[in-house]
Design a protein around this motif. Structure first.
Motif, PDB file in Angstrom:
ATOM      1  N   ALA A  61       0.830  -1.210   0.000  1.00  0.00           N
ATOM      2  CA  ALA A  61       0.000   0.000   0.000  1.00  0.00           C
ATOM      3  C   ALA A  61       0.859   1.253   0.000  1.00  0.00           C
ATOM      4  O   ALA A  61       0.562   2.227  -0.703  1.00  0.00           O
ATOM      5  N   ALA A  62       1.929   1.238   0.769  1.00  0.00           N
ATOM      6  CA  ALA A  62       2.799   2.406   0.856  1.00  0.00           C
ATOM      7  C   ALA A  62       3.419   2.736  -0.496  1.00  0.00           C
ATOM      8  O   ALA A  62       3.487   3.897  -0.912  1.00  0.00           O
ATOM      9  N   VAL A  63       3.877   1.700  -1.204  1.00  0.00           N
ATOM     10  CA  VAL A  63       4.481   1.904  -2.526  1.00  0.00           C
ATOM     11  C   VAL A  63       3.454   2.422  -3.524  1.00  0.00           C
ATOM     12  O   VAL A  63       3.715   3.362  -4.284  1.00  0.00           O
ATOM     13  N   LEU A  64       2.287   1.819  -3.532  1.00  0.00           N
ATOM     14  CA  LEU A  64       1.253   2.240  -4.483  1.00  0.00           C
ATOM     15  C   LEU A  64       0.767   3.657  -4.198  1.00  0.00           C
ATOM     16  O   LEU A  64       0.496   4.427  -5.122  1.00  0.00           O
ATOM     17  N   LYS A  65       0.677   4.008  -2.919  1.00  0.00           N
ATOM     18  CA  LYS A  65       0.297   5.377  -2.562  1.00  0.00           C
ATOM     19  C   LYS A  65       1.365   6.371  -2.986  1.00  0.00           C
ATOM     20  O   LYS A  65       1.066   7.440  -3.533  1.00  0.00           O
ATOM     21  N   GLU A  66       2.617   6.032  -2.725  1.00  0.00           N
ATOM     22  CA  GLU A  66       3.731   6.928  -3.061  1.00  0.00           C
ATOM     23  C   GLU A  66       3.733   7.287  -4.538  1.00  0.00           C
ATOM     24  O   GLU A  66       4.002   8.429  -4.918  1.00  0.00           O
ATOM     25  N   HIS A  67       3.413   6.297  -5.383  1.00  0.00           N
ATOM     26  CA  HIS A  67       3.457   6.515  -6.826  1.00  0.00           C
ATOM     27  C   HIS A  67       2.071   6.809  -7.425  1.00  0.00           C
ATOM     28  O   HIS A  67       1.927   6.856  -8.641  1.00  0.00           O
ATOM     29  N   LYS A  68       1.093   6.995  -6.537  1.00  0.00           N
ATOM     30  CA  LYS A  68      -0.260   7.363  -6.953  1.00  0.00           C
ATOM     31  C   LYS A  68      -0.789   6.455  -8.065  1.00  0.00           C
ATOM     32  O   LYS A  68      -1.301   6.899  -9.090  1.00  0.00           O
ATOM     33  N   VAL A  69      -0.668   5.150  -7.827  1.00  0.00           N
ATOM     34  CA  VAL A  69      -1.014   4.148  -8.843  1.00  0.00           C
ATOM     35  C   VAL A  69      -2.525   4.024  -9.007  1.00  0.00           C
ATOM     36  O   VAL A  69      -3.261   3.840  -8.029  1.00  0.00           O
ATOM     37  N   ASP A  70      -2.986   4.123 -10.248  1.00  0.00           N
ATOM     38  CA  ASP A  70      -4.398   3.919 -10.574  1.00  0.00           C
ATOM     39  C   ASP A  70      -4.699   2.456 -10.878  1.00  0.00           C
ATOM     40  O   ASP A  70      -5.756   1.936 -10.528  1.00  0.00           O
ATOM     41  N   VAL A  71      -3.773   1.802 -11.600  1.00  0.00           N
ATOM     42  CA  VAL A  71      -4.009   0.448 -12.101  1.00  0.00           C
ATOM     43  C   VAL A  71      -2.840  -0.464 -11.748  1.00  0.00           C
ATOM     44  O   VAL A  71      -1.676  -0.113 -11.971  1.00  0.00           O
ATOM     45  N   VAL A  72      -3.154  -1.634 -11.201  1.00  0.00           N
ATOM     46  CA  VAL A  72      -2.158  -2.669 -10.954  1.00  0.00           C
ATOM     47  C   VAL A  72      -2.347  -3.769 -11.986  1.00  0.00           C
ATOM     48  O   VAL A  72      -3.467  -4.243 -12.208  1.00  0.00           O
ATOM     49  N   VAL A  73      -1.243  -4.161 -12.634  1.00  0.00           N
ATOM     50  CA  VAL A  73      -1.260  -5.294 -13.559  1.00  0.00           C
ATOM     51  C   VAL A  73      -0.365  -6.370 -12.967  1.00  0.00           C
ATOM     52  O   VAL A  73       0.849  -6.181 -12.847  1.00  0.00           O
ATOM     53  N   SER A  74      -0.951  -7.481 -12.571  1.00  0.00           N
ATOM     54  CA  SER A  74      -0.184  -8.567 -11.959  1.00  0.00           C
ATOM     55  C   SER A  74       0.182  -9.619 -12.996  1.00  0.00           C
ATOM     56  O   SER A  74      -0.683 -10.090 -13.740  1.00  0.00           O
ATOM     57  N   THR A  75       1.466  -9.974 -13.041  1.00  0.00           N
ATOM     58  CA  THR A  75       1.926 -10.997 -13.992  1.00  0.00           C
ATOM     59  C   THR A  75       2.692 -12.098 -13.269  1.00  0.00           C
ATOM     60  O   THR A  75       3.526 -12.768 -13.877  1.00  0.00           O
ATOM     61  N   ILE A  76       2.420 -12.285 -11.993  1.00  0.00           N
ATOM     62  CA  ILE A  76       3.149 -13.299 -11.239  1.00  0.00           C
ATOM     63  C   ILE A  76       2.815 -14.696 -11.750  1.00  0.00           C
ATOM     64  O   ILE A  76       1.770 -14.923 -12.347  1.00  0.00           O
TER      65      ILE A  76
END
Length: 279
Positions: A61-76
């Protein structure tokens, strides 16, 4: 036009890094999220590689907030799919607007047991926590054909079962390009809680023989390779078509048909098996 301006791609492997490159080419903000200790990745200028413990929701959450992420694309990869739940929790806390879970393979919608149930469970979990999802079904990767059917080592096409079922094959560049295209051009209303079924080329496993100028050998199993045996067995049921309806065991129609989402990338020429493998 899409309202999304900032993206995080989780995993820099066979699909993840091409998606990073495709998004970066759209001049949007992109970060590549990788686990601590992962091998170094070469990314386009402006793309930041961020290491984070993906099993720590607060850290995510901290990383996504820091970079103001709108969309996550997971490729794991498949082994990490169940662990996406903690990443989803972090995305929820960070206010992520859209989550593209790690699908990029055979259809998993409605699967309740077996190998693909874990992917469907993540889609259900996203709905539970209130994050819209966009699922992309691709069928088998065109580049992996020699590995899948054992051609790379034997110059033969190995088939478990009859080999007559239609199979969707899509190349990695097309998968990455399509993903970046829809995420940066479609409005949220056309992305949220949608399934996209793409297809580069449609052919049976038996049909690969003439393409590769190789004999087709029907076997009961791939010796000492349970994963290939499983994948080829599932393929023989028809489930490797991106239009496959796993609940009713039949092909879908209309927007549920194989390749139905191809039209969203207007004018694009999808790569054929011959092109990818220079046949």
């Amino acid at each position: 036009m899409s309202a999304y301006k900032s993206f995080a791609v989780v995993g820099g492997g066979k699909v993840g890094l091409p998606i990073v490159n495709a998004l970066a080419a759209k001049n949007v903000s992109v970060i590549l999220v990788s686990r601590p200790g992962s091998s170094a990745k070469t990314v386009p200028p402006g793309v930041k590689v961020v290491e984070v413990d993906t099993s720590d929701a607060a850290a995510v959450a901290a990383v996504l907030k820091e970079h103001k992420v709108d969309v996550v694309v997971s490729t794991i990869n498949m082994l990490g799919v169940p662990g996406q739940k903690l990443f989803v929790d972090g995305a929820k806390e960070a206010g992520v607007k859209l989550f593209v879970p790690s699908e990029f393979g055979m259809p998993t919608d409605g699967e309740r047991e077996g190998f693909f149930a874990a992917k469907n469970e993540i889609a259900a979990y996203l709905k539970t926590v209130g994050i819209p999802s966009a699922r992309i079904f691709t069928g088998h990767f065109t580049e992996f054909i020699p590995w899948l059917v054992g051609y790379a080592g034997t110059k033969k096409i190995h088939v478990v079962g009859k080999g007559e079922a239609p199979v969707s094959f899509t190349s990695v560049p097309d998968i990455a390009g399509f993903t970046a295209h829809i995420l940066t051009t479609l409005p949220p209303s056309e992305l949220e809680d949608r399934i996209f079924r793409i297809e580069g080329e449609r052919i049976s496993l038996n049909g690969l023989g003439p393409l590769f100028d190789a004999p087709v050998e029907h076997v009961d199993e791939i010796t000492d390779d349970k994963i290939k045996t499983m994948l080829l067995g599932v393929t023989d049921t028809g489930a490797a078509s991106t239009g496959w309806d796993g609940v009713n065991k039949r092909e879908g129609t209309g927007s549920d048909a194989a390749g139905s989402a191809n039209a969203l990338w207007e004018g694009h020429q999808w790569k054929t098996i011959k092109e990818v493998h220079k046949l």
